[in-house]
Write a protein that holds these residues in place. Structure first.
Motif, PDB file in Angstrom:
ATOM      1  N   ILE A  95       0.162  -4.396   0.359  1.00 21.44           N
ATOM      2  CA  ILE A  95      -0.029  -3.799  -0.961  1.00 21.44           C
ATOM      3  C   ILE A  95      -0.907  -2.555  -0.844  1.00 21.44           C
ATOM      4  O   ILE A  95      -0.637  -1.528  -1.489  1.00 21.44           O
ATOM      5  CB  ILE A  95      -0.655  -4.826  -1.927  1.00 21.44           C
ATOM      6  CG1 ILE A  95       0.185  -6.098  -1.966  1.00 21.44           C
ATOM      7  CG2 ILE A  95      -0.801  -4.236  -3.331  1.00 21.44           C
ATOM      8  CD1 ILE A  95      -0.415  -7.212  -2.805  1.00 21.44           C
ATOM      9  N   VAL A  96      -1.947  -2.632  -0.029  1.00 22.55           N
ATOM     10  CA  VAL A  96      -2.805  -1.466   0.207  1.00 22.55           C
ATOM     11  C   VAL A  96      -1.974  -0.313   0.760  1.00 22.55           C
ATOM     12  O   VAL A  96      -2.085   0.838   0.304  1.00 22.55           O
ATOM     13  CB  VAL A  96      -3.959  -1.816   1.173  1.00 22.55           C
ATOM     14  CG1 VAL A  96      -4.767  -0.571   1.510  1.00 22.55           C
ATOM     15  CG2 VAL A  96      -4.872  -2.884   0.578  1.00 22.55           C
ATOM     16  N   ILE A  97      -1.127  -0.617   1.742  1.00 24.90           N
ATOM     17  CA  ILE A  97      -0.283   0.415   2.351  1.00 24.90           C
ATOM     18  C   ILE A  97       0.626   1.057   1.308  1.00 24.90           C
ATOM     19  O   ILE A  97       0.786   2.287   1.260  1.00 24.90           O
ATOM     20  CB  ILE A  97       0.541  -0.185   3.508  1.00 24.90           C
ATOM     21  CG1 ILE A  97      -0.377  -0.515   4.689  1.00 24.90           C
ATOM     22  CG2 ILE A  97       1.648   0.775   3.947  1.00 24.90           C
ATOM     23  CD1 ILE A  97       0.278  -1.371   5.750  1.00 24.90           C
ATOM     24  N   SER A  98       1.223   0.238   0.447  1.00 22.92           N
ATOM     25  CA  SER A  98       2.156   0.774  -0.548  1.00 22.92           C
ATOM     26  C   SER A  98       1.453   1.670  -1.557  1.00 22.92           C
ATOM     27  O   SER A  98       2.047   2.631  -2.060  1.00 22.92           O
ATOM     28  CB  SER A  98       2.866  -0.370  -1.273  1.00 22.92           C
ATOM     29  OG  SER A  98       1.989  -1.036  -2.165  1.00 22.92           O
ATOM     30  N   ARG A  99       0.198   1.370  -1.861  1.00 22.81           N
ATOM     31  CA  ARG A  99      -0.546   2.209  -2.800  1.00 22.81           C
ATOM     32  C   ARG A  99      -1.045   3.482  -2.137  1.00 22.81           C
ATOM     33  O   ARG A  99      -1.270   4.487  -2.813  1.00 22.81           O
ATOM     34  CB  ARG A  99      -1.721   1.417  -3.395  1.00 22.81           C
ATOM     35  CG  ARG A  99      -1.263   0.261  -4.278  1.00 22.81           C
ATOM     36  CD  ARG A  99      -2.428  -0.415  -4.968  1.00 22.81           C
ATOM     37  NE  ARG A  99      -1.970  -1.558  -5.763  1.00 22.81           N
ATOM     38  CZ  ARG A  99      -2.770  -2.338  -6.491  1.00 22.81           C
ATOM     39  NH1 ARG A  99      -4.079  -2.069  -6.553  1.00 22.81           N
ATOM     40  NH2 ARG A  99      -2.279  -3.353  -7.170  1.00 22.81           N
ATOM     41  N   PHE A 147       9.170  -4.223   0.914  1.00 19.78           N
ATOM     42  CA  PHE A 147       7.910  -4.416   0.203  1.00 19.78           C
ATOM     43  C   PHE A 147       8.125  -5.104  -1.140  1.00 19.78           C
ATOM     44  O   PHE A 147       7.359  -5.998  -1.520  1.00 19.78           O
ATOM     45  CB  PHE A 147       7.200  -3.078  -0.008  1.00 19.78           C
ATOM     46  CG  PHE A 147       5.984  -3.183  -0.881  1.00 19.78           C
ATOM     47  CD1 PHE A 147       4.852  -3.836  -0.432  1.00 19.78           C
ATOM     48  CD2 PHE A 147       5.991  -2.666  -2.173  1.00 19.78           C
ATOM     49  CE1 PHE A 147       3.731  -3.957  -1.239  1.00 19.78           C
ATOM     50  CE2 PHE A 147       4.875  -2.780  -2.981  1.00 19.78           C
ATOM     51  CZ  PHE A 147       3.742  -3.436  -2.517  1.00 19.78           C
ATOM     52  N   GLN A 148       9.148  -4.728  -1.869  1.00 11.27           N
ATOM     53  CA  GLN A 148       9.409  -5.348  -3.165  1.00 11.27           C
ATOM     54  C   GLN A 148       9.680  -6.840  -3.014  1.00 11.27           C
ATOM     55  O   GLN A 148       9.185  -7.662  -3.807  1.00 11.27           O
ATOM     56  CB  GLN A 148      10.591  -4.650  -3.853  1.00 11.27           C
ATOM     57  CG  GLN A 148      10.308  -3.220  -4.275  1.00 11.27           C
ATOM     58  CD  GLN A 148       9.148  -3.105  -5.252  1.00 11.27           C
ATOM     59  OE1 GLN A 148       8.926  -3.979  -6.088  1.00 11.27           O
ATOM     60  NE2 GLN A 148       8.390  -2.025  -5.133  1.00 11.27           N
ATOM     61  N   ALA A 149      10.445  -7.193  -1.993  1.00 14.53           N
ATOM     62  CA  ALA A 149      10.724  -8.610  -1.753  1.00 14.53           C
ATOM     63  C   ALA A 149       9.456  -9.343  -1.343  1.00 14.53           C
ATOM     64  O   ALA A 149       9.180 -10.457  -1.817  1.00 14.53           O
ATOM     65  CB  ALA A 149      11.802  -8.754  -0.677  1.00 14.53           C
ATOM     66  N   TYR A 150       8.658  -8.708  -0.469  1.00 13.73           N
ATOM     67  CA  TYR A 150       7.406  -9.334  -0.046  1.00 13.73           C
ATOM     68  C   TYR A 150       6.502  -9.589  -1.247  1.00 13.73           C
ATOM     69  O   TYR A 150       5.929 -10.675  -1.396  1.00 13.73           O
ATOM     70  CB  TYR A 150       6.689  -8.453   0.982  1.00 13.73           C
ATOM     71  CG  TYR A 150       5.310  -8.966   1.341  1.00 13.73           C
ATOM     72  CD1 TYR A 150       5.153  -9.955   2.305  1.00 13.73           C
ATOM     73  CD2 TYR A 150       4.165  -8.480   0.703  1.00 13.73           C
ATOM     74  CE1 TYR A 150       3.894 -10.457   2.627  1.00 13.73           C
ATOM     75  CE2 TYR A 150       2.913  -8.965   1.016  1.00 13.73           C
ATOM     76  CZ  TYR A 150       2.781  -9.952   1.980  1.00 13.73           C
ATOM     77  OH  TYR A 150       1.534 -10.447   2.281  1.00 13.73           O
TER      78      TYR A 150
END
Length: 358
Positions: A95-99, A147-150
Motif C-alpha cells: 500500500i505504501v508503494i502504491s501511494r 495491487f487491486q486484488a491484493y
C-alpha cells in the motif's frame, strides 16, 4: 516502469549488517537511467547522510515514506494485533508503494535479491507482466491489477478473516504454518487459488534459470542431476543463466556454514578443502540437537571468539554467518560456487559431481 525495493530501519548501527544494501549496490548493475528506488517505510531520519549519498552515487535512491507508513499504522495496526510489527510492515508495504508510485508499473525486488544482469535489461524481461514466481521477493506490477486484488483480500483478512480462510478452502498456507500471519502467506494462498496472477506461465522460463530459494534451485526438480557452470561473471544452472540470487535467511545460513568450515580448515593450513568438508546438512535441521550440529556450534563459537579481539571491539567481530559477509563472499567475490555439486549439496541427485562441472 521502475525498479524498486522496500525496507525499514530498526537499528541504523546494524542495518547494513542485516540488509547489506550498500554492499549489494557495489556489486550490482544499477544504471543511472534505471536506478533502484528504495521505499523506506520507517527510520529514514536515523540514517547517516554519507550512507544515503554513497548509495545515491551507486544509482540507489532512498525515499522517505515514513508519513505514509504512519498513516497506515493509525488506520490498520489496531486491527492486526495478533502479528508483530515486522509482519505488519510486510503487509502494508504494498500500500505504501502504491501511494508513492501512483499508477506506475514496477518490479519490486527484496533487498536480498541480486540480479545477474544490469537493471534496464532486467526490467525489460518483465514488461507487461504481472505477478510473482511464488514469493513476494519479486513482484511485477502492470496496470494495477495485482495491487487491486491484493488490497481486496488484505481488507478481507482484516475484516473477515474466517470468511477469507473459508474462501481459500484446504489451501496449504505454508510448510510450517496453518494461519495467515505474513504477506507471503496471503500471496501464496491466493496464487494457489488462482486469485492472484503469477509469472510462472507468462515469463520466459526457457531462457532463464529461475527459483525463489536457492536451496531448491528449480521450479520443477529435474529428472536427472544438472551441472553448475559460469560464463564470465554469470552463473548458469543446467546451461541456463541464473536470473537472480535470492539470499534469503536459510540460504545465507547454508552458505555461511560452508564459509565457516573453509575458514577453519584454512586456518589449519589445509589446502584440500573440498575433499575434507563433508556433505552440508539439511538447512531446516541446522538447529536440532544432533552431534554434528553441537560440534558445529562449538566450532562456530570458538572461531568467533578467536576473531573478536579485545572485549571493547567485540561488536566488530567478523561473523561468517551474517548476511553482509555472505553477500560479500558470494556476490562480490564469487566464492563458494563449489557447493553446487553432488559432493557438497544437501539434497541428493540435484547437481553433478564437481569433476563433471563445465
Amino acid at each position: 516502469m521502475k525498479l524498486i525495493s522496500s525496507c525499514w530501519i530498526v537499528d541504523p548501527s546494524t542495518f547494513e549488517d542485516h540488509v547489506a544494501l550498500l554492499s549489494s549496490a557495489r556489486a550490482l548493475k544499477f544504471e543511472q537511467h534505471c536506478p533502484l528506488e528504495v521505499i523506506i517505510l520507517s527510520g529514514f531520519n536515523e540514517l547517516q547522510l554519507d550512507y544515503v549519498e554513497e548509495l545515491k552515487a551507486l544509482n540507489v535512491n532512498l525515499n522517505d515514506c515514513t508519513d505514509i507508513t504512519r498513516e497506515l499504522f493509525l488506520e490498520y495496526r489496531h486491527l492486526m494485533q495478533d502479528i508483530n510489527d515486522y509482519e505488519f510492515l510486510c503487509f502494508i508495504r504494498w500500500i505504501v508503494i502504491s501511494r508513492f508510485l501512483v499508477n506506475e508499473d514496477y518490479v519490486h525486488i527484496d533487498a536480498d535479491l541480486h540480479m545477474q544482469i544490469n537493471s534496464s535489461d532486467f526490467l525489460k524481461l518483465f514488461k507487461g507482466l504481472t505477478g510473482t514466481f511464488g514469493s513476494p521477493c519479486l513482484v511485477a506490477e502492470h496496470g494495477g491489477d495485482w495491487f487491486q486484488a491484493y488490497c481486496h483480500y488484505f481488507t478481507m483478512l482484516i475484516n473477515d478473516k474466517s470468511g477469507l480462510l473459508q474462501l481459500l478452502g484446504d489451501t496449504e498456507i505454508s510448510l510450517i504454518r496453518t494461519n495467515i500471519v505474513s504477506d507471503q502467506d496471503l500471496i501464496n494462498s491466493l496464487e494457489k487459488n488462482n486469485r492472484l496472477p503469477t509469472l510462472l506461465s507468462s515469463f520466459n522460463l526457457e531462457n532463464w534459470s529461475v527459483f525463489i530459494n536457492p536451496l531448491w534451485p528449480y521450479i520443477t526438480k529435474p529428472s536427472s542431476p544438472v551441472g553448475f557452470s559460469q560464463n564470465g561473471p554469470i552463473d548458469l544452472i543446467g546451461g541456463k543463466p541464473v536470473l537472480f540470487w535470492h539470499l534469503q535467511n536459510d540460504f545465507v545460513s547454508f552458505l555461511g556454514r560452508y564459509y565457516l568450515l573453509v575458514d577453519l580448515l584454512g586456518s589449519l593450513g589445509d589446502e584440500d578443502l573440498v575433499v575434507k568438508i563433508p556433505k552440508l546438512p539439511i538447512p531446516y535441521l541446522q538447529m536440532d540437537c544432533s552431534l554434528a550440529n553441537i560440534i558445529f556450534r562449538t566450532l562456530d563459537g570458538l572461531y568467533r571468539h578467536s576473531r573478536s579481539g579485545s572485549s571493547r571491539d567485540r561488536h566488530k567481530t567478523y561473523d561468517p554467518l551474517s548476511r553482509l559477509s555472505v553477500t560479500q563472499r558470494f556476490i562480490h567475490s564469487h566464492k563458494g560456487r563449489e557447493v553446487f555439486s553432488e559432493r557438497l549439496w544437501w539434497e541428493n541427485s540435484v547437481f553433478l559431481p564437481l569433476n563433471d562441472l563445465t
